[in-house]
Scaffold this motif. Sequence first.
Motif, mmCIF file in Angstrom:
data_model
loop_
_atom_site.group_PDB
_atom_site.id
_atom_site.type_symbol
_atom_site.label_atom_id
_atom_site.label_comp_id
_atom_site.label_asym_id
_atom_site.label_seq_id
_atom_site.Cartn_x
_atom_site.Cartn_y
_atom_site.Cartn_z
ATOM 1 N N ARG A 55 -2.918 -1.434 18.639
ATOM 2 C CA ARG A 55 -1.906 -0.439 18.275
ATOM 3 C C ARG A 55 -0.493 -0.878 18.620
ATOM 4 N N THR A 58 0.560 -2.775 12.201
ATOM 5 C CA THR A 58 -0.191 -3.045 13.426
ATOM 6 C C THR A 58 -1.516 -3.726 13.088
ATOM 7 N N GLU A 73 -4.407 -2.916 14.209
ATOM 8 C CA GLU A 73 -5.396 -1.874 13.950
ATOM 9 C C GLU A 73 -5.341 -1.409 12.495
#
Length: 76
Positions: free
Chosen positions: A5, A31, A33
């Motif tokens: 993150r 990001t 993620e």
Amino acid sequence: INRGRVLTVGAVVTRQPLSEAKGPIVPAHMTLEDAATRLARDGAPLCTVSGPRDTVLGQLTLAEIVTAMARPETEN
């Protein structure tokens, strides 16, 4: 800290010249993620990372993204 993150694809991509983009094109500020989620959703093994003015910075595989997200091993 959740590295997925915090770190971006632009921070971990190996800069390399490419003749063509493969997989989804993701912005360098995305990001890890979000990039991993996008690759999984699209069923793609890799993505192309784009920088300013849509310049291609390089490519990342899902395995490289997951490796970058993993916590570093610590010695006990």
